[in-house]
Scaffold this motif. Structure first.
Motif, mmCIF file in Angstrom:
data_model
loop_
_atom_site.group_PDB
_atom_site.id
_atom_site.type_symbol
_atom_site.label_atom_id
_atom_site.label_comp_id
_atom_site.label_asym_id
_atom_site.label_seq_id
_atom_site.Cartn_x
_atom_site.Cartn_y
_atom_site.Cartn_z
ATOM 1 N N PHE A 236 0.852 -1.187 0.000
ATOM 2 C CA PHE A 236 0.000 0.000 0.000
ATOM 3 C C PHE A 236 0.889 1.238 0.000
ATOM 4 C CE2 PHE A 236 -1.994 3.274 2.748
ATOM 5 C CZ PHE A 236 -3.060 3.621 1.924
ATOM 6 N N GLU A 237 0.626 2.170 -0.930
ATOM 7 C CA GLU A 237 1.435 3.364 -1.121
ATOM 8 C C GLU A 237 2.888 3.038 -1.495
ATOM 9 O OE1 GLU A 237 0.847 6.093 2.225
ATOM 10 O OE2 GLU A 237 -0.721 7.052 1.024
ATOM 11 N N ARG B 68 6.073 2.195 -4.203
ATOM 12 C CA ARG B 68 6.599 2.908 -5.369
ATOM 13 C C ARG B 68 7.443 1.962 -6.211
ATOM 14 N NH1 ARG B 68 7.096 4.021 -0.145
ATOM 15 N NH2 ARG B 68 9.125 5.095 -0.154
ATOM 16 N N LEU C 73 -4.391 2.378 -9.620
ATOM 17 C CA LEU C 73 -5.436 3.117 -8.924
ATOM 18 C C LEU C 73 -6.037 2.284 -7.800
ATOM 19 C CD1 LEU C 73 -8.221 5.239 -10.586
ATOM 20 C CD2 LEU C 73 -8.808 3.522 -8.882
ATOM 21 N N LYS D 121 -4.871 -0.427 -6.262
ATOM 22 C CA LYS D 121 -3.940 -0.844 -5.205
ATOM 23 C C LYS D 121 -3.206 0.330 -4.572
ATOM 24 C CE LYS D 121 -1.685 -4.580 -5.022
ATOM 25 N NZ LYS D 121 -0.723 -5.691 -5.194
ATOM 26 N N ASN D 122 -3.362 1.526 -5.128
ATOM 27 C CA ASN D 122 -2.781 2.727 -4.534
ATOM 28 C C ASN D 122 -1.256 2.692 -4.485
ATOM 29 O OD1 ASN D 122 -4.294 5.098 -3.453
ATOM 30 N ND2 ASN D 122 -2.797 4.913 -1.804
ATOM 31 N N TYR D 123 -0.645 2.425 -5.643
ATOM 32 C CA TYR D 123 0.816 2.480 -5.724
ATOM 33 C C TYR D 123 1.214 3.419 -6.863
ATOM 34 C CZ TYR D 123 0.432 -0.993 -9.564
ATOM 35 O OH TYR D 123 0.117 -1.659 -10.728
ATOM 36 N N ALA D 124 2.481 3.796 -6.887
ATOM 37 C CA ALA D 124 2.990 4.737 -7.878
ATOM 38 C C ALA D 124 4.011 4.058 -8.783
ATOM 39 C CB ALA D 124 3.634 5.937 -7.197
#
Length: 322
Positions: A223-224, A226, A246, A248-251
């Protein structure tokens, strides 16, 4: 002088030719350097194949990073100005971009502290903003780019998981300091990462491979988390599913070190100062697995292209066996 030159694009072992050529003549803002050591990078293979983002005119000499010597005897790090690359006895470089070679490293090690370690530092600190205690997953952890990321991750206080291909490379990754090594040929990468992180996944992924490695990363990212995209050594450029990022909320972060060199050269100098300090402390030490004479450069570039090397292979012109 002697220099390897590429007259047509193809596999390095087939298109690189060792020739006798004139020394290049410096233009405005350029300096002639004697090559003390030139390290082989994967982009050298891509240059030979005509697949790199920079396509110098034929014929050209590959070799994108060196430790060289100025006319007044200073040891410096430089990116040779193509088409006069580093697999030669002399190169041209941008005088304003020269960096002092660290006294704590020999010529081959110093050359290896340049692109790979700069890329790793900017990728982990400027792009991913890695924090102490986070979990860093490094693909191709025994390679030139990956080995630098492993050492820099440990220096940043991260827990480092290295992914490699085969037991020999697994041993190298353990020697570099990986807290956990996963052999992708015999283990399930996704399952092993999740088990090692109690299901959370990796906070930062350093990916110079692309292809299946990138796909695996998206399935074990925290989560979050990169994912830092550094290159595509697999030959396959992923097409990210942005809906997955989107949900899974990763970059997904791109890293092109050469852009820093052009747009923020002061940051490159600052990074080199930090890397020199880490090298002097012994916190990082480039892994130079082989030192080969200039006459063997084409074979060595081919082995890097084929993924049959660990760390960096250094090419040493005659009389530069350091």
């Amino acid at each position: 002088m002697q220099a390897w030159r590429v007259h047509e694009n193809g596999e390095p072992g087939e298109v690189m030719r060792l020739e006798e050529v004139d020394r290049p003549v410096p233009g405005d803002g350029q300096v002639l350097l004697k090559v003390r050591a030139a390290n082989i990078n994967f982009p050298d293979a891509l240059l030979c194949r005509g697949q790199y983002q920079v396509r110098p005119p034929l014929p050209f000499t590959p070799g994108v990073e060196i430790c060289g010597e100025t006319g007044d005897g200073r040891r410096v790090l430089a990116n040779p100005m193509l088409p006069y690359g580093g697999f030669a006895e002399y190169v041209l470089a941008d005088e304003a971009a020269l960096l002092p070679a660290p006294d704590s490293l020999d010529d081959a090690e110093a050359a290896a502290l340049h692109i790979g370690y700069q890329t790793g530092w900017f990728g982990l600190h400027r792009r991913a903003r890695i924090q102490p205690g986070e979990t860093l997953l490094v693909h191709a952890a025994a390679g030139g780019v990956g080995s630098a990321a492993v050492q820099l991750g440990k220096a940043a206080g991260a827990r480092v998981i290295g992914v490699v291909g085969g037991p020999e490379k697994a041993a190298v990754a353990r020697g570099l300091g990986c807290d956990l090594v996963i052999d992708r040929r015999s283990e399930n990468v996704i399952g092993a990462v999740k088990e090692a992180t109690a299901g959370r996944g990796a906070d930062v992924v350093y990916d110079p491979v692309g292809g299946d490695a990138y796909t695996q990363s998206t399935k074990c990212i925290a989560f979050e988390g990169r994912i830092v995209v550094v290159g595509f050594a697999s030959g396959t450029i992923p097409a990210p599913a942005l809906n997955h990022a989107l949900v899974k909320n990763y970059a997904v972060l791109g890293l092109h070190w050469g852009l820093y060199a052009r747009k923020d050269p002061a940051a490159v100098v600052g990074c080199h100062t930090e890397l020199t300090r880490l090298a002097a402390e012994g916190t990082v030490k480039p892994l130079v697995s082989e030192r080969v004479p200039l006459k063997d450069a084409a074979d060595a570039v081919q082995r890097v292209a084929d993924g049959r090397s660990t760390g960096r292979i250094a090419v040493l012109p005659e009389g530069a066996a350091r």
